[in-house]
Enzyme design. Sequence first.
Site, PDB file in Angstrom:
ATOM      1  N   ARG A  37       0.826  -1.214   0.000  1.00  0.00           N
ATOM      2  CA  ARG A  37       0.000   0.000   0.000  1.00  0.00           C
ATOM      3  C   ARG A  37       0.859   1.262   0.000  1.00  0.00           C
ATOM      4  O   ARG A  37       0.524   2.244  -0.671  1.00  0.00           O
ATOM      5  CB  ARG A  37      -0.927   0.012   1.217  1.00  0.00           C
ATOM      6  CG  ARG A  37      -2.171  -0.819   1.023  1.00  0.00           C
ATOM      7  CD  ARG A  37      -3.068  -0.736   2.237  1.00  0.00           C
ATOM      8  NE  ARG A  37      -4.315  -1.459   1.991  1.00  0.00           N
ATOM      9  CZ  ARG A  37      -5.240  -1.691   2.905  1.00  0.00           C
ATOM     10  NH1 ARG A  37      -5.062  -1.262   4.146  1.00  0.00           N
ATOM     11  NH2 ARG A  37      -6.338  -2.344   2.600  1.00  0.00           N
ATOM     12  N   GLY A 356      -8.210  -8.987   1.102  1.00  0.00           N
ATOM     13  CA  GLY A 356      -7.002  -9.350   1.850  1.00  0.00           C
ATOM     14  C   GLY A 356      -6.512 -10.769   1.611  1.00  0.00           C
ATOM     15  O   GLY A 356      -5.370 -10.988   1.191  1.00  0.00           O
ATOM     16  N   GLY A 379     -11.976  -4.517   2.526  1.00  0.00           N
ATOM     17  CA  GLY A 379     -13.403  -4.274   2.741  1.00  0.00           C
ATOM     18  C   GLY A 379     -14.022  -3.410   1.648  1.00  0.00           C
ATOM     19  O   GLY A 379     -15.154  -3.655   1.222  1.00  0.00           O
TER      20      GLY A 379
HETATM   21  C1  3PG Z   1      -8.421  -1.781   5.439  1.00  0.00           C
HETATM   22  O1  3PG Z   1      -7.326  -2.204   5.806  1.00  0.00           O
HETATM   23  O2  3PG Z   1      -9.313  -2.506   4.978  1.00  0.00           O
HETATM   24  C2  3PG Z   1      -8.635  -0.295   5.459  1.00  0.00           C
HETATM   25  O3  3PG Z   1      -7.472   0.349   5.866  1.00  0.00           O
HETATM   26  C3  3PG Z   1      -9.820   0.094   6.322  1.00  0.00           C
HETATM   27  O4  3PG Z   1      -9.579  -0.230   7.667  1.00  0.00           O
HETATM   28  P1  3PG Z   1     -10.823  -0.391   8.658  1.00  0.00           P
HETATM   29  O5  3PG Z   1     -11.501  -1.678   8.244  1.00  0.00           O
HETATM   30  O6  3PG Z   1     -10.238  -0.456  10.035  1.00  0.00           O
HETATM   31  O7  3PG Z   1     -11.718   0.790   8.460  1.00  0.00           O
HETATM   32 MG    MG Z   2     -10.950  -3.690   6.878  1.00  0.00          MG
END
Ligand code: 3PG
Ligand code: MG
Length: 403
Positions: A37, A356, A379
């Site tokens: 990232r 992920g 997400g």
């Molecule tokens: C992620 O890693 O999916 C994003 O940085 C968002 O993080 P969060 O789910 O804690 O909002």
């Molecule tokens: Mg997340």
Amino acid sequence: MNRFRTLSGVDLRGKRVLVRADLNVPVEDGQVTDATRIDRFAAGMRPLLEQGARIVILTHFGRPKANVLDPAFSVDKLRPALAKALDRPVAFSDVCIGASAEALAERMKDGQVLLCENLRYHAGEMANDPQFVRDLARLGDIYVNDAFSCAHRAHASTTGLAHVLPSFAGPLLQEELSALSAALDAPSRPSVAIVGGAKVSTKIAVLKNLVTRLDHVIIGGGMANTFLFADGAVMGLSLHEAGEVDTVREIRAQAAASGCTIHLPSDAVIATEFSASAEARVVAPNACPANAMILDAGPASVAAFAAVLEECRTILWNGPLGAFELAPFAAATRGLAQVAARLTQTGQTVSVAGGGDTVAALNAARVTDQFTYVSTAGGAFLEWLEGKTLPGIAALQSAAHAA
Ligand code: 3PG
Ligand code: MG
């Protein structure tokens, strides 16, 4: 389509550019373990710095409790990786609002970078509190959202700021959106989605959206078990959701109505325990013994799925086909990933992957750089697959409309 403003043609020299990045990266023992990232973000920022932009970076890191300054969540530890990726020093403000941060931003020179401490140390960030938004806005002349992977969050730094400063989409956010829309909004056909992962219940909306838009959906992982179970297969100890049988029927009905073909595994790799030393065996998908569990799709499934991919011009991938983190159950994910990579390399298909686990699985199969596009989002990628409006994108669009 994407009606927001971009930075092309904007003179950034001497401007304080307040950029929302997503530097929420994996860290172990204070060291960044995967800088993807950071690197992808930095690649978009370097040309802006060369133009003379003064870049003030806002990010969150993890999910700290607001108002508790737990150093485990400090973003200071990201500085070395960021400086390396940007190829220049990165100054640090140990708080992201207030007089000291403003003074640091005010004193910046063209081409300099300032990283501000974790936004989520403040309750106002996730609450999208108007006062917190105004406090952040004092750090910049313009606002750039370059955090596609946070676009599913309606927070101060992802939506609020878009309405109080002149706002623009950043380079990485733009790149993500155009790659993702090419695969889902207007895919070259035939098109296929590979959807894996543990549970149907977490991806109902994803499946319902995909079956109405694409020609084929290949289902793997624990989700496939629930589909097989709905068809009457015995599951033994396999992960499956007996309560989602009606959901499966709805998804099937939607697929049929939309002319989308759902493909399920035609054989299964089973074992009596979830372990790397487990003895794996291939059986028919409806023949899992009572003391065993399905942990991967088998070779016949991979061959059948590969044949679907061979016919397609667009491949969208979210979720592994098996328990790829254990060597005996990684073959289906790896095998199909290699087919998708080969078809991409020959120019036949566009392949887009995200989420992920998916990226970890593609990395393990060593094919990530052979895909057309691998999203940095988890997400946000899923919500985008659901067809949802992402608040971060909507805010940029409505700000552009209002301007
Ligand atoms: C992620 O890693 O999916 C994003 O940085 C968002 O993080 P969060 O789910 O804690 O909002
Ligand atoms: Mg997340």
